[in-house]
Write a protein that holds these residues in place. Sequence first.
Motif, PDB file in Angstrom:
ATOM      1  N   ASN A  54       0.788  -1.241  -0.034  1.00 52.30           N
ATOM      2  CA  ASN A  54       0.122   0.011  -0.077  1.00 52.30           C
ATOM      3  C   ASN A  54       0.724   1.248   0.111  1.00 52.30           C
ATOM      4  OD1 ASN A  54      -2.801   1.363   0.193  1.00 52.30           O
ATOM      5  ND2 ASN A  54      -1.683   1.933   2.306  1.00 52.30           N
ATOM      6  N   ALA A  55       1.992   1.359   0.872  1.00 50.62           N
ATOM      7  CA  ALA A  55       2.855   2.549   0.852  1.00 50.62           C
ATOM      8  C   ALA A  55       3.544   2.701  -0.393  1.00 50.62           C
ATOM      9  CB  ALA A  55       3.657   2.079   2.082  1.00 50.62           C
ATOM     10  N   VAL A  56       3.972   1.669  -1.304  1.00 51.09           N
ATOM     11  CA  VAL A  56       4.496   1.902  -2.469  1.00 51.09           C
ATOM     12  C   VAL A  56       3.603   2.275  -3.609  1.00 51.09           C
ATOM     13  CG1 VAL A  56       5.880   0.524  -4.444  1.00 51.09           C
ATOM     14  CG2 VAL A  56       6.492  -0.008  -2.175  1.00 51.09           C
ATOM     15  N   GLU A  57       2.483   1.974  -3.419  1.00 51.76           N
ATOM     16  CA  GLU A  57       1.635   2.538  -4.205  1.00 51.76           C
ATOM     17  C   GLU A  57       1.087   3.853  -4.152  1.00 51.76           C
ATOM     18  OE1 GLU A  57      -1.848   0.128  -3.748  1.00 51.76           O
ATOM     19  OE2 GLU A  57      -1.127  -1.654  -5.047  1.00 51.76           O
ATOM     20  N   ASN A  58       1.482   4.467  -3.026  1.00 48.24           N
ATOM     21  CA  ASN A  58       1.073   5.675  -2.499  1.00 48.24           C
ATOM     22  C   ASN A  58       2.270   6.660  -2.259  1.00 48.24           C
ATOM     23  OD1 ASN A  58      -2.086   5.902  -2.440  1.00 48.24           O
ATOM     24  ND2 ASN A  58      -1.595   4.067  -1.309  1.00 48.24           N
TER      25      ASN A  58
END
Length: 305
Positions: A267-271
Amino acid sequence: MILCCGEALIDMIPASLPDGLEAFIPHAGGAALNVAIAIGRLGAPAGLFTGLSHDMFGRQLAIAAQESKVDISLAVRSDRPTTLAFVELINGNARYVFHDENSAGRMLTEQDLPDLPQSIDTLVFGGISLIHAPAADTYAQLARREAGRRCIVMDPNIRSGFVTDEAAYRARLMGMLKVADIVKISVDDLDWLLPETEDALTALLALGPALAVLTRGSEGALAMHRDKWHVEVASRPTMVVDTVGAGDTFLAGMIVGAWESGLLSRNAVENITPNALREILSFAAAAAGVSVSRAGANPPWRHEL
């Protein structure tokens, strides 16, 4: 913990003896071990899943891992021999000849796959461990099993001269890239993986990763996000001794930078934001700059940056 999954081997590095004779010096190496050691030295919790021999070289690898704070409790020990990689240095760049038949690393099977503790939230794959069965299929199965539950990081780290079944190898890599969240790849590896492909980095992202980072040697690195933005960072000026383990150190720097920023998750990489990614890549470039300034795969400790 960040679990590095793949080969641990002995790099036989050429050297000149005081009497002028040429020799090979055994150094701990292998993509997974290099990355794990670099992560441990840079201050993040690192582990290693691999096949380790009970022979003298296997003991050398275990000691090297533990001295850099790498947890090897998940490694599978056997009496099979350790893989040897004889290194030829041409203008500071490494070429390899591998001796890997029936080795401790190559003969891992799916029955050797561990149940992972909850403390492991990131898995890292790549290197020659993805070339030959049964180990290559074992690692691919682990990536598929854990995809969506843990962050999957991949660096193909292709050694095309070691490939005997190109079709199977390409299919395996493509399947793993589809479940990866982050991919680090060199220019040469991208050209081999997606030959004659216009905008190959975009094509790589279309397979599934949220983030792809292209390393370009002295020209630095280019990172592209699934949301169509990109950032670039320059390499650090340094006197290059050799490039053995440089890409592995850069990848470790990326991982540690993301981990310290709380950005090492799907999730963090996507954002992730461009500014945050630029800081992470700058840290990785600094770590790689130290690595290439000395012989062999010898990543920096945190205090050296």
